[in-house]
Design a protein around this motif. Structure first.
Motif, PDB file in Angstrom:
ATOM      1  N   SER B 215       0.835  -1.213   0.000  1.00  0.00           N
ATOM      2  CA  SER B 215       0.000   0.000   0.000  1.00  0.00           C
ATOM      3  C   SER B 215       0.859   1.247   0.000  1.00  0.00           C
ATOM      4  O   SER B 215       0.545   2.211  -0.692  1.00  0.00           O
ATOM      5  N   VAL B 216       1.930   1.237   0.794  1.00  0.00           N
ATOM      6  CA  VAL B 216       2.773   2.440   0.843  1.00  0.00           C
ATOM      7  C   VAL B 216       3.352   2.723  -0.540  1.00  0.00           C
ATOM      8  O   VAL B 216       3.212   3.826  -1.086  1.00  0.00           O
ATOM      9  N   LEU B 217       3.960   1.691  -1.144  1.00  0.00           N
ATOM     10  CA  LEU B 217       4.564   1.904  -2.464  1.00  0.00           C
ATOM     11  C   LEU B 217       3.499   2.218  -3.510  1.00  0.00           C
ATOM     12  O   LEU B 217       3.685   3.099  -4.354  1.00  0.00           O
ATOM     13  N   GLY B 218       2.375   1.506  -3.436  1.00  0.00           N
ATOM     14  CA  GLY B 218       1.318   1.698  -4.434  1.00  0.00           C
ATOM     15  C   GLY B 218       0.741   3.100  -4.401  1.00  0.00           C
ATOM     16  O   GLY B 218       0.662   3.773  -5.432  1.00  0.00           O
ATOM     17  N   LEU B 290      -8.719   7.207  -7.938  1.00  0.00           N
ATOM     18  CA  LEU B 290      -9.218   8.146  -6.920  1.00  0.00           C
ATOM     19  C   LEU B 290      -8.687   9.560  -7.157  1.00  0.00           C
ATOM     20  O   LEU B 290      -9.386  10.534  -6.935  1.00  0.00           O
ATOM     21  N   LYS B 291      -7.429   9.604  -7.606  1.00  0.00           N
ATOM     22  CA  LYS B 291      -6.750  10.900  -7.747  1.00  0.00           C
ATOM     23  C   LYS B 291      -7.530  11.848  -8.655  1.00  0.00           C
ATOM     24  O   LYS B 291      -7.523  13.061  -8.458  1.00  0.00           O
ATOM     25  N   GLU B 292      -8.200  11.269  -9.639  1.00  0.00           N
ATOM     26  CA  GLU B 292      -8.915  12.095 -10.608  1.00  0.00           C
ATOM     27  C   GLU B 292     -10.298  12.508 -10.116  1.00  0.00           C
ATOM     28  O   GLU B 292     -10.978  13.286 -10.773  1.00  0.00           O
ATOM     29  N   LEU B 293     -10.739  11.953  -8.998  1.00  0.00           N
ATOM     30  CA  LEU B 293     -12.098  12.250  -8.552  1.00  0.00           C
ATOM     31  C   LEU B 293     -12.193  13.686  -8.036  1.00  0.00           C
ATOM     32  O   LEU B 293     -11.206  14.283  -7.593  1.00  0.00           O
ATOM     33  N   GLU B 294     -13.431  14.207  -8.062  1.00  0.00           N
ATOM     34  CA  GLU B 294     -13.611  15.639  -7.788  1.00  0.00           C
ATOM     35  C   GLU B 294     -13.269  16.025  -6.361  1.00  0.00           C
ATOM     36  O   GLU B 294     -12.739  17.099  -6.109  1.00  0.00           O
ATOM     37  N   TYR B 295     -13.566  15.119  -5.419  1.00  0.00           N
ATOM     38  CA  TYR B 295     -13.342  15.548  -4.033  1.00  0.00           C
ATOM     39  C   TYR B 295     -11.859  15.688  -3.726  1.00  0.00           C
ATOM     40  O   TYR B 295     -11.465  16.481  -2.878  1.00  0.00           O
ATOM     41  N   ILE B 296     -11.035  14.910  -4.437  1.00  0.00           N
ATOM     42  CA  ILE B 296      -9.589  15.064  -4.240  1.00  0.00           C
ATOM     43  C   ILE B 296      -9.139  16.392  -4.857  1.00  0.00           C
ATOM     44  O   ILE B 296      -8.358  17.143  -4.264  1.00  0.00           O
ATOM     45  N   GLN B 297      -9.661  16.669  -6.036  1.00  0.00           N
ATOM     46  CA  GLN B 297      -9.317  17.944  -6.681  1.00  0.00           C
ATOM     47  C   GLN B 297      -9.775  19.114  -5.814  1.00  0.00           C
ATOM     48  O   GLN B 297      -9.064  20.119  -5.678  1.00  0.00           O
ATOM     49  N   ALA B 298     -10.957  18.933  -5.212  1.00  0.00           N
ATOM     50  CA  ALA B 298     -11.462  19.988  -4.327  1.00  0.00           C
ATOM     51  C   ALA B 298     -10.517  20.194  -3.157  1.00  0.00           C
ATOM     52  O   ALA B 298     -10.181  21.331  -2.787  1.00  0.00           O
ATOM     53  N   ALA B 299     -10.074  19.067  -2.584  1.00  0.00           N
ATOM     54  CA  ALA B 299      -9.169  19.165  -1.436  1.00  0.00           C
ATOM     55  C   ALA B 299      -7.878  19.864  -1.835  1.00  0.00           C
ATOM     56  O   ALA B 299      -7.334  20.672  -1.073  1.00  0.00           O
ATOM     57  N   THR B 300      -7.380  19.550  -3.047  1.00  0.00           N
ATOM     58  CA  THR B 300      -6.163  20.225  -3.523  1.00  0.00           C
ATOM     59  C   THR B 300      -6.423  21.721  -3.688  1.00  0.00           C
ATOM     60  O   THR B 300      -5.585  22.556  -3.322  1.00  0.00           O
ATOM     61  N   ALA B 301      -7.610  22.053  -4.229  1.00  0.00           N
ATOM     62  CA  ALA B 301      -7.940  23.458  -4.472  1.00  0.00           C
ATOM     63  C   ALA B 301      -8.032  24.240  -3.175  1.00  0.00           C
ATOM     64  O   ALA B 301      -7.598  25.401  -3.089  1.00  0.00           O
ATOM     65  N   ILE B 302      -8.578  23.593  -2.123  1.00  0.00           N
ATOM     66  CA  ILE B 302      -8.679  24.267  -0.829  1.00  0.00           C
ATOM     67  C   ILE B 302      -7.292  24.568  -0.281  1.00  0.00           C
ATOM     68  O   ILE B 302      -7.096  25.528   0.443  1.00  0.00           O
ATOM     69  N   GLY B 303      -6.314  23.723  -0.679  1.00  0.00           N
ATOM     70  CA  GLY B 303      -4.941  24.012  -0.267  1.00  0.00           C
ATOM     71  C   GLY B 303      -4.382  23.047   0.746  1.00  0.00           C
ATOM     72  O   GLY B 303      -3.395  23.339   1.407  1.00  0.00           O
ATOM     73  N   SER B 305      -2.229  19.967   2.049  1.00  0.00           N
ATOM     74  CA  SER B 305      -0.954  19.466   1.539  1.00  0.00           C
ATOM     75  C   SER B 305      -1.159  18.057   0.987  1.00  0.00           C
ATOM     76  O   SER B 305      -2.117  17.365   1.338  1.00  0.00           O
ATOM     77  N   ARG B 306      -0.220  17.645   0.145  1.00  0.00           N
ATOM     78  CA  ARG B 306      -0.375  16.341  -0.498  1.00  0.00           C
ATOM     79  C   ARG B 306      -0.323  15.169   0.484  1.00  0.00           C
ATOM     80  O   ARG B 306      -1.150  14.263   0.392  1.00  0.00           O
ATOM     81  N   PRO B 307       0.623  15.176   1.442  1.00  0.00           N
ATOM     82  CA  PRO B 307       0.598  14.073   2.410  1.00  0.00           C
ATOM     83  C   PRO B 307      -0.729  14.018   3.175  1.00  0.00           C
ATOM     84  O   PRO B 307      -1.256  12.937   3.443  1.00  0.00           O
ATOM     85  N   TYR B 308      -1.282  15.193   3.511  1.00  0.00           N
ATOM     86  CA  TYR B 308      -2.538  15.225   4.241  1.00  0.00           C
ATOM     87  C   TYR B 308      -3.648  14.566   3.414  1.00  0.00           C
ATOM     88  O   TYR B 308      -4.405  13.736   3.916  1.00  0.00           O
ATOM     89  N   ILE B 309      -3.729  14.938   2.139  1.00  0.00           N
ATOM     90  CA  ILE B 309      -4.756  14.351   1.272  1.00  0.00           C
ATOM     91  C   ILE B 309      -4.566  12.839   1.175  1.00  0.00           C
ATOM     92  O   ILE B 309      -5.522  12.072   1.227  1.00  0.00           O
ATOM     93  N   MET B 310      -3.314  12.448   1.082  1.00  0.00           N
ATOM     94  CA  MET B 310      -3.033  11.022   0.940  1.00  0.00           C
ATOM     95  C   MET B 310      -3.513  10.245   2.168  1.00  0.00           C
ATOM     96  O   MET B 310      -4.178   9.214   2.043  1.00  0.00           O
ATOM     97  N   VAL B 311      -3.175  10.780   3.347  1.00  0.00           N
ATOM     98  CA  VAL B 311      -3.540  10.060   4.565  1.00  0.00           C
ATOM     99  C   VAL B 311      -5.039  10.174   4.833  1.00  0.00           C
ATOM    100  O   VAL B 311      -5.694   9.204   5.220  1.00  0.00           O
ATOM    101  N   LYS B 312      -5.585  11.347   4.595  1.00  0.00           N
ATOM    102  CA  LYS B 312      -6.967  11.606   5.015  1.00  0.00           C
ATOM    103  C   LYS B 312      -7.986  11.114   3.983  1.00  0.00           C
ATOM    104  O   LYS B 312      -9.070  10.679   4.349  1.00  0.00           O
ATOM    105  N   HIS B 313      -7.656  11.229   2.707  1.00  0.00           N
ATOM    106  CA  HIS B 313      -8.667  10.926   1.702  1.00  0.00           C
ATOM    107  C   HIS B 313      -8.384   9.689   0.877  1.00  0.00           C
ATOM    108  O   HIS B 313      -9.303   8.942   0.558  1.00  0.00           O
TER     109      HIS B 313
END
Lengths: 317, 402
Positions: B215-218, B290-303, B305-313
């Motif tokens: 999972s970590v590498l993937g 998942l990366k292409e889904l809207e809620y991830i893009q939304a999270a990126t737009a809100i600002g 960080s990438r590690p946060y999105i990875m762990v949280k979403h």
């Protein structure tokens, strides 16, 4: 088509180079000379052995030698245990029994399990289908080894005792097409039975999914017979997952053939590898694992070609 | 929170599948048993290796044939005889135990008398049985009454020499002999139960670490892309290009003659390095999706960080795949352990189902199925439960999967 094939080849080259690197590195983690000679030898003997194997050269030089051997298919290193034979001679002797075991097993397994899965999909939801699925799940939960041991007992020992003739050999191998049923048929049958559990379940799911597609409804509406729908329309469209599946079963087949060769005493690649491992025969282990991986990559390449032949869209992507 | 999870759609859907609930229950029993064994309860490594009776004794369903009964009696008498002939008979007799039995506390001359009586009876009976055609197949019913009583008398002498245990000890002996004994006279049931520990250990450790690495590498490969993705993809195609068993053999071979040779470490390393490929490939694919889904893009737009999105979403949304892969790898580990043990590269010390099945090869040739049957039975139940569980998990989380 050629461009596609070339692309696949170019993709697999670095992978194979990586495999060789991995194999060679893994074998050098633990000093192979020391493991082979044991503890009661002098420093000079170890040094001499190392020198003769080229183990004192830098790793990259050894790597280059190995790659060259594989590229020219000329394994002229001497085996440590079997004095006077090169690894290449061992390999060319061992490959035919292995093929005599795996190729019929692969063909039989695929044909039989596709037929069984079509039957199951045909009778979907009815008793035949359900019992087939249950048998497949139950069969999958038993170790391969148990099938081999029990199969050998009933197929060879008991049958021979009851009939007083030797239909299937318990152990051993002789080359030649006439000797094939006697020495190879029982192992092949065992491996077919084991693989059936996995394959039937998968193919059935594929068939069931295909039978829900629109083109089947169209064919039905057009008035095509059920048999024609099953074997002409559905089977053709299910070929892609089937080919994928066959390429996935290949490693299982290799596992199976290694175990069967060891248990039935068939002098194939698998048995040679295992006895080399237990005898610490380093050059043989190194060359055989590399070749195993090479064969495996080649079959995967063949699957890719099959894809392209079956589905023209693949060539373009 | 537990209540919310209990009432969630997935939990409800899972509970509807009765078979899966039963499977989960079976698995928890196995795991509980393994825990108890790990803490040193019930059976230790030494007791599982002890001789508890005569060799290749059939289990509860089988009837012991006269020839076998005769041999058993001789075994027991022989042991006492040897102890009596020892330089220090007192001590030898005191040390002599077979399983739950020890030699009767009788004065030595009396023991000697019993032993001699036993030998006499044996010498009388052996030729009678030998004369019968196919002596190893004769059942007790086919013997003449006289011979049958004599055989019972002989066993009476053995019981006098080796008084049968009473009370709790008798129950324990009964349980130890319930599936018979193997070629070294060790209890098959004890070995099979002890192997639960080995199987669960190997399964949990390798499945957990493999899924973790995968999972970590993937996720990292898919989420960060670029060089990371290339490296990870190359790595797993490389590992996947070596047939599974060849890789296992190669990795287990790496440890021969090293200090880890007699531990489970080679097995763990070989399995983890082989099994991480599956989850890595699946989870990389899922993350790419998942990366292409809207809620991830939304999270990126809100600002975020990438590690946060990875762990949280991303990880929570790919967690079901980890669970499914865990249960699939568990099956793979248990089954591969059998194969590696058969090839002499797996578990080296103590029993495991693989070792038991390997040893039973020679017994099956003689028509003795108790050891292979017991080991397979124990393994079958666990693997079947995991098969059912992983199917159910797949149905619940990933209904579209073929």
């Amino acid at each position: 088509m050629w461009a596609y094939l070339f692309r696949r080849l170019a993709y697999n080259m670095p992978v194979y180079l990586g495999v060789i690197l991995l194999v060679m590195a893994a074998l050098r983690v633990n000093d192979p000379v020391y493991a082979y000679l044991g503890k009661n030898v002098t420093e000079e003997q170890i040094e001499a052995r190392r020198e003769s194997m080229g183990l004192k050269e830098p790793f990259l030089a050894q790597y280059a030698v190995m790659v060259k051997q594989i590229a020219t298919l000329d394994f002229d290193t001497m085996s440590w245990r079997q004095q006077g034979t090169t690894v290449g001679e061992l390999m060319s002797k061992a490959i035919w029994p292995s093929l005599a075991l795996t190729v019929p097993a692969l063909i039989l397994t695929s044909v039989i399990s596709i037929c069984v899965s079509i039957i199951a999909a045909f009778f979907r939801g009815r008793t035949i289908d359900r019992s087939l699925v249950v048998i497949a799940v139950l069969g999958m939960s038993i170790s391969f080894l148990v099938y081999i041991i029990v199969g050998q007992y009933f197929g060879a020992y008991l049958l021979n005792e009851k009939l007083n003739t030797e239909i299937f050999a318990i152990h051993g191998y002789k080359s030649g097409i006439l000797n094939w049923p006697r020495y190879c048929l029982l192992p092949v049958l065992i491996s077919v039975i084991v693989a059936m559990g996995y394959d039937t379940r998968f193919y059935r799911a594929v068939m069931v999914e295909e039978s829900n597609r629109d083109y089947i409804t169209t064919a039905k509406a057009k008035g095509a017979s059920r048999q024609k729908i099953m074997f002409v329309h559905m089977l053709k469209n299910a070929m892609i997952p089937i080919v994928t599946r066959i390429s996935i079963t290949l490693p299982f087949l290799i596992v199976g053939s290694i175990l069967l060769e060891v248990y039935f005493g068939i002098p194939g690649m698998g048995q040679a590898l295992i006895s080399a491992v237990t005898n610490q025969d380093f050059p043989v282990v190194q060359a055989f694992t590399a070749v195993f991986a090479g064969l495996y990559i080649l079959t995967n390449l063949m699957t890719d070609v099959m894809y392209a032949l079956l589905d023209p869209r693949v060539r373009l992507s | 929170m537990i209540k919310r999870w209990w009432n969630s759609r997935t939990a409800r859907k899972f509970r509807q599948n009765r078979l899966a609930v039963v499977a989960l229950f079976v698995i928890s029993i196995y795991i509980a048993l393994a825990f108890v064994l790990m803490l040193g309860g019930f059976i230790s490594l030494e007791t599982s290796d002890q001789r508890i009776g005569s060799q290749v004794l059939p289990g509860f369903l089988g009837t012991v044939l006269p020839q076998k009964r005769l041999d058993n009696a001789l075994d027991f008498i022989d042991d006492v005889d040897r102890a009596l002939n020892n330089r220090d008979p007192e001590q030898a007799l005191g040390e002599l135990t077979i399983g739950f039995r020890s030699v009767a506390k009788l004065p030595q001359p009396e023991l000697r008398k019993l032993v001699d009586q036993g030998f006499e009876k044996y010498d009388h009976l052996a030729p009678i049985l030998d004369e019968l055609a196919d002596s190893s197949q004769v059942t007790t019913g086919q013997l003449s009454d006289e011979t049958a009583t004599e055989l019972t008398e002989l066993e009476g002498i053995v019981d006098q020499l080796w008084p049968p245990p009473t009370g709790w000890q008798a129950t324990k002996e009964g349980l130890a002999l319930v599936f018979g004994t193997d070629r070294q006279g060790r209890s098959i049931s004890m070995r099979a139960v002890y192997s639960v520990k080995v199987a669960i250990q190997v399964g949990v450790v390798t499945a957990f670490i493999s899924v973790l690495i995968g999972s970590v590498l993937g996720t990292a490969a898919a989420f960060f892309g670029g060089v990371v993705d290339h490296v990870v993809t190359w790595l797993y195609t490389t590992f996947a290009s070596i047939p599974n068993l060849v890789l296992l053999v190669l990795l287990a071979h790496m440890f021969t003659e090293s200090q880890f040779e007699n531990t489970l470490v080679p097995v763990y390393v070989a399995f983890c390095l082989t099994f991480w490929i599956g989850p890595c490939r699946v989870i990389r694919g899922e993350t790419l999706k998942l990366k292409e889904l809207e809620y991830i893009q939304a999270a990126t737009a809100i600002g975020f960080s990438r590690p946060y999105i990875m762990v949280k979403h991303i990880i929570p949304n790919a967690a079901h795949l980890m669970l499914i892969n865990f249960s699939l790898l568990f099956i793979g580990a248990i089954k591969s352990e059998v194969i590696l043990s058969f090839l002499g590269l797996g578990v080296k010390r103590g029993p495991s189902w693989g070792i038991m099945i390997k040893q039973s090869g020679q017994e099956v040739v003689n028509g003795f199925f108790w050891q292979i049957g017991t080991a397979t039975g124990f393994m079958f139940v666990l693997v079947l439960a995991f098969n059912i569980l992983s199917d159910a998990l797949q149905d619940v989380f990933d209904p579209k999967h073929v």
